[in-house]
Design a protein around this motif. Structure first.
Motif, PDB file in Angstrom:
ATOM      1  N   TYR A   1       0.822  -1.218   0.000  1.00 32.28           N
ATOM      2  CA  TYR A   1       0.000   0.000   0.000  1.00 32.28           C
ATOM      3  C   TYR A   1       0.855   1.267   0.000  1.00 32.28           C
ATOM      4  O   TYR A   1       0.350   2.361   0.221  1.00 32.28           O
ATOM      5  CB  TYR A   1      -0.951  -0.017   1.199  1.00 32.28           C
ATOM      6  CG  TYR A   1      -1.858  -1.237   1.183  1.00 32.28           C
ATOM      7  CD1 TYR A   1      -2.859  -1.358   0.224  1.00 32.28           C
ATOM      8  CD2 TYR A   1      -1.664  -2.282   2.076  1.00 32.28           C
ATOM      9  CE1 TYR A   1      -3.671  -2.480   0.184  1.00 32.28           C
ATOM     10  CE2 TYR A   1      -2.474  -3.405   2.046  1.00 32.28           C
ATOM     11  CZ  TYR A   1      -3.477  -3.503   1.086  1.00 32.28           C
ATOM     12  OH  TYR A   1      -4.279  -4.625   1.034  1.00 32.28           O
TER      13      TYR A   1
ATOM     14  N   ASP B   1     -10.802  -4.070   4.650  1.00 31.03           N
ATOM     15  CA  ASP B   1      -9.745  -3.888   3.652  1.00 31.03           C
ATOM     16  C   ASP B   1      -9.192  -2.470   3.693  1.00 31.03           C
ATOM     17  O   ASP B   1      -9.914  -1.518   4.014  1.00 31.03           O
ATOM     18  CB  ASP B   1     -10.286  -4.160   2.243  1.00 31.03           C
ATOM     19  CG  ASP B   1     -10.640  -5.626   2.023  1.00 31.03           C
ATOM     20  OD1 ASP B   1     -10.190  -6.469   2.832  1.00 31.03           O
ATOM     21  OD2 ASP B   1     -11.359  -5.914   1.049  1.00 31.03           O
ATOM     22  N   VAL B   2      -7.939  -2.322   3.335  1.00 31.85           N
ATOM     23  CA  VAL B   2      -7.329  -1.003   3.200  1.00 31.85           C
ATOM     24  C   VAL B   2      -7.969  -0.278   2.021  1.00 31.85           C
ATOM     25  O   VAL B   2      -8.100  -0.848   0.926  1.00 31.85           O
ATOM     26  CB  VAL B   2      -5.806  -1.119   2.981  1.00 31.85           C
ATOM     27  CG1 VAL B   2      -5.187   0.252   2.713  1.00 31.85           C
ATOM     28  CG2 VAL B   2      -5.148  -1.775   4.189  1.00 31.85           C
ATOM     29  N   ASN B   3      -8.360   0.976   2.207  1.00 30.09           N
ATOM     30  CA  ASN B   3      -9.010   1.717   1.130  1.00 30.09           C
ATOM     31  C   ASN B   3      -7.976   2.480   0.306  1.00 30.09           C
ATOM     32  O   ASN B   3      -7.920   3.702   0.303  1.00 30.09           O
ATOM     33  CB  ASN B   3     -10.061   2.688   1.686  1.00 30.09           C
ATOM     34  CG  ASN B   3     -10.998   3.201   0.598  1.00 30.09           C
ATOM     35  OD1 ASN B   3     -10.766   2.991  -0.592  1.00 30.09           O
ATOM     36  ND2 ASN B   3     -12.061   3.872   1.016  1.00 30.09           N
ATOM     37  N   ASP B   4      -7.137   1.720  -0.398  1.00 23.71           N
ATOM     38  CA  ASP B   4      -6.141   2.336  -1.276  1.00 23.71           C
ATOM     39  C   ASP B   4      -6.808   2.965  -2.495  1.00 23.71           C
ATOM     40  O   ASP B   4      -6.246   3.843  -3.149  1.00 23.71           O
ATOM     41  CB  ASP B   4      -5.114   1.294  -1.711  1.00 23.71           C
ATOM     42  CG  ASP B   4      -3.730   1.890  -1.924  1.00 23.71           C
ATOM     43  OD1 ASP B   4      -3.428   2.934  -1.325  1.00 23.71           O
ATOM     44  OD2 ASP B   4      -2.949   1.312  -2.704  1.00 23.71           O
TER      45      ASP B   4
ATOM     46  N   LYS C   1      -7.298   6.487  -1.541  1.00 28.41           N
ATOM     47  CA  LYS C   1      -5.985   7.125  -1.436  1.00 28.41           C
ATOM     48  C   LYS C   1      -5.427   7.487  -2.811  1.00 28.41           C
ATOM     49  O   LYS C   1      -4.760   8.514  -2.975  1.00 28.41           O
ATOM     50  CB  LYS C   1      -5.016   6.194  -0.710  1.00 28.41           C
ATOM     51  CG  LYS C   1      -3.610   6.742  -0.537  1.00 28.41           C
ATOM     52  CD  LYS C   1      -2.720   5.734   0.182  1.00 28.41           C
ATOM     53  CE  LYS C   1      -1.283   6.221   0.255  1.00 28.41           C
ATOM     54  NZ  LYS C   1      -0.410   5.189   0.901  1.00 28.41           N
TER      55      LYS C   1
ATOM     56  N   ASP D   1      -2.998   1.134  -6.868  1.00 32.80           N
ATOM     57  CA  ASP D   1      -3.926   0.441  -5.977  1.00 32.80           C
ATOM     58  C   ASP D   1      -4.032  -1.004  -6.445  1.00 32.80           C
ATOM     59  O   ASP D   1      -4.801  -1.321  -7.349  1.00 32.80           O
ATOM     60  CB  ASP D   1      -5.283   1.137  -6.023  1.00 32.80           C
ATOM     61  CG  ASP D   1      -6.366   0.387  -5.264  1.00 32.80           C
ATOM     62  OD1 ASP D   1      -6.022  -0.482  -4.442  1.00 32.80           O
ATOM     63  OD2 ASP D   1      -7.558   0.688  -5.503  1.00 32.80           O
TER      64      ASP D   1
ATOM     65  N   ASP E   1      -5.135  -3.727  -4.804  1.00 37.81           N
ATOM     66  CA  ASP E   1      -6.398  -4.387  -4.464  1.00 37.81           C
ATOM     67  C   ASP E   1      -7.499  -3.969  -5.428  1.00 37.81           C
ATOM     68  O   ASP E   1      -8.305  -4.794  -5.869  1.00 37.81           O
ATOM     69  CB  ASP E   1      -6.828  -4.017  -3.047  1.00 37.81           C
ATOM     70  CG  ASP E   1      -5.936  -4.626  -1.978  1.00 37.81           C
ATOM     71  OD1 ASP E   1      -4.984  -5.339  -2.320  1.00 37.81           O
ATOM     72  OD2 ASP E   1      -6.193  -4.359  -0.784  1.00 37.81           O
TER      73      ASP E   1
ATOM     74  N   LYS F   1     -15.302  -1.747   1.725  1.00 38.82           N
ATOM     75  CA  LYS F   1     -13.966  -1.955   2.292  1.00 38.82           C
ATOM     76  C   LYS F   1     -14.003  -1.828   3.822  1.00 38.82           C
ATOM     77  O   LYS F   1     -13.281  -2.549   4.528  1.00 38.82           O
ATOM     78  CB  LYS F   1     -12.966  -0.993   1.669  1.00 38.82           C
ATOM     79  CG  LYS F   1     -12.565  -1.376   0.246  1.00 38.82           C
ATOM     80  CD  LYS F   1     -11.571  -0.419  -0.360  1.00 38.82           C
ATOM     81  CE  LYS F   1     -11.174  -0.851  -1.765  1.00 38.82           C
ATOM     82  NZ  LYS F   1     -10.378  -2.108  -1.767  1.00 38.82           N
ATOM     83  N   ASP F   2     -14.834  -0.936   4.317  1.00 39.13           N
ATOM     84  CA  ASP F   2     -15.014  -0.850   5.771  1.00 39.13           C
ATOM     85  C   ASP F   2     -15.573  -2.160   6.316  1.00 39.13           C
ATOM     86  O   ASP F   2     -15.121  -2.671   7.344  1.00 39.13           O
ATOM     87  CB  ASP F   2     -15.953   0.309   6.124  1.00 39.13           C
ATOM     88  CG  ASP F   2     -15.279   1.667   6.020  1.00 39.13           C
ATOM     89  OD1 ASP F   2     -14.034   1.704   5.913  1.00 39.13           O
ATOM     90  OD2 ASP F   2     -16.000   2.690   6.033  1.00 39.13           O
TER      91      ASP F   2
END
Length: 458
Positions: A272, A369-372, A375, A277, A279, A364-365
């Protein structure tokens, strides 16, 4: 400065990725259609080219391999400059397309066979691109447009992926940008995607031999020092068990050779921290809780044992080609019926049926999961790439890293909770040695490619 330019040009004529002449290139034709409002479609003639990674790489003006199995020959490739100067990519003739690579084109249909035992080697999988001419990729600008195709994934069992997607490659494959690239789009150069792959043999017109490490579980692949990153829009990743479509945004707006942290390598813990991104924001019906939407047989809303028409629409905030991308909508057509996409089926989350920024954030929440995606700029950034233009990729592959469990099984294997179940396949499935021995004849077929105004292609 003038002296530097002169020296650089002289160097470029010697130190170059060559286009071989041992086998004349014979790109097969495929027909596609461009449609406008009202359903009026005009046929276009395009060409198919094979990715450079699959092509024969040999010593210039000779028949000696520069690359065999998953290793570079140190006689010709002791370093980047020497390898680039001494090695060439070669063409693919009519007999080789089918006999070596298992690829057939007829009219509007492209057929990709998984394993082909050719006269000189065994070929596994393939990746091809659409050309608008012999030297340029077809660029699709799909903002406020839709893209439609027919697909037959019925022969693909667990562990296989018949994929159709877009990446932001250079239109000429880097031919004009990199003096060392003499091959260009005609020879399938310039691939990149959001995974920033290190297995590319050639990046930016140079051999990716620095720190090359042969794969320990793939006799045909290895990994170099550099990766190749760019925006990626996956319209279709699927077998007969499960399917997904996914947006992958990046911090870069052109094909970018990466190294170190920018590549976002898993092994270094930088997944990340890279420029893309990896994912992505995916809509996969099974993963979203609807396990009866896609699968084999008439009990599923979309029967994967039969061909299906897949429609993807790129909706903007103001309904124009200059707006911001706010939604990626999916429809299916089968047996003459339009089938709306499945809906998210989890308590506490809206019943989303398309990819939006709100969907990505909420899902994702829920999944942890990471919200890449957010980002990296979310759908707005993805839309900018769709506006600039992207190259169509079609491929068939197995997964030597995660065994395709992220598509059709539980992933991570020991995970629990919403989002872990991605398909009905067992976690023991997808091992390449099993897939390649048990499914060598597996084939995916893409056909009737159409693009144009919203609601004009189906």
């Amino acid at each position: 400065m003038k002296l530097f330019l002169i020296v650089s040009c002289l160097f470029g004529t010697i130190y170059a990725q060559h286009a071989g002449t041992n086998t004349p290139e014979s790109a097969p034709q495929i027909s596609i259609e461009k449609c406008s409002s009202g359903g009026s479609c005009q046929q276009e003639s395009s060409l198919i080219t094979l990715d450079s990674n699959w092509r024969w790489t040999h010593h210039v003006d000779d028949y000696v391999n520069c690359y065999t199995g998953n290793e570079w020959d140190q006689q010709f490739c002791p370093d980047v400059a020497t390898c680039t100067a001494q090695c060439a990519l070669d063409g693919v003739d009519q007999a080789t397309w089918s006999g070596t690579y298992g690829i057939q084109v007829s009219g509007s249909e492209l057929s990709l066979k998984f394993v082909t035992n050719g006269p000189f080697s065994k070929n596994v999988g393939s990746r091809v691109y659409l050309l608008e001419s012999e030297t340029k990729y077809k660029m699709f600008s799909l903002l406020n447009q839709e893209f439609t195709f027919d697909v037959d994934s019925s022969q693909l069992d667990c562990g296989l992926n018949g994929a159709l997607y877009f990446v932001e490659m250079e239109q000429d494959g880097g031919l004009s940008k990199y003096p060392t690239n003499e091959a260009g789009a005609k020879f399938g150069t310039g691939y990149c995607d959001a995974q920033c792959p290190h297995d590319m043999k050639w990046i930016n017109g140079e051999a990716n031999v620095q720190d090359w490490v042969p794969s320990d579980n793939d006799e045909n692949a290895g990994f170099g020092h550099f990766g190749s990153c760019c925006m990626e829009m996956d319209l279709w990743e699927a077998n007969s068990k499960s399917q997904a479509y996914t947006a992958h945004a990046c911090d870069v707006n052109e094909p970018t050779r990466c190294e170190g942290q920018d590549c976002g390598d898993n092994d270094s813990g930088d997944r990340y921290n890279g420029v893309c991104d990896k994912d992505g924001c995916d809509f996969a019906s099974y993963r979203m809780g609807d396990t009866s939407f896609f699968g084999e047989g008439s009990s599923f809303k979309v029967d994967s044992s039969k061909p299906v028409t897949v429609v993807t629409q790129f909706i903007t905030d103001n309904g124009s080609d200059n707006g911001d991308l706010v939604e990626i909508r999916r429809k299916y057509v089968q047996n003459g019926q339009v089938i709306e996409n499945s809906k998210v089926n989890f308590d506490g989350v809206s019943d989303y049926d398309s990819i939006t920024d709100d969907f990505c954030t909420d899902i994702k929440d829920l999944f942890g999961d990471v919200n890449d995606h957010q980002k990296k700029g979310g759908l707005k950034t993805m839309g900018e790439a769709l506006k600039r233009g992207m190259v169509l990729v079609m491929s068939l592959w197995d997964d030597h890293e995660a065994f395709m469990l992220w598509l059709d099984s539980n992933y991570p294997e020991d995970g629990s909770g919403p989002g872990v179940e991605r398909g009905p396949c067992p976690t023991s499935s997808g091992r390449p040695e099993d897939v390649e021995s048990n499914q060598p004849e597996a084939t995916v077929k893409f056909s009737n490619i159409r693009y144009g105004d919203i609601d004009s292609t189906y």
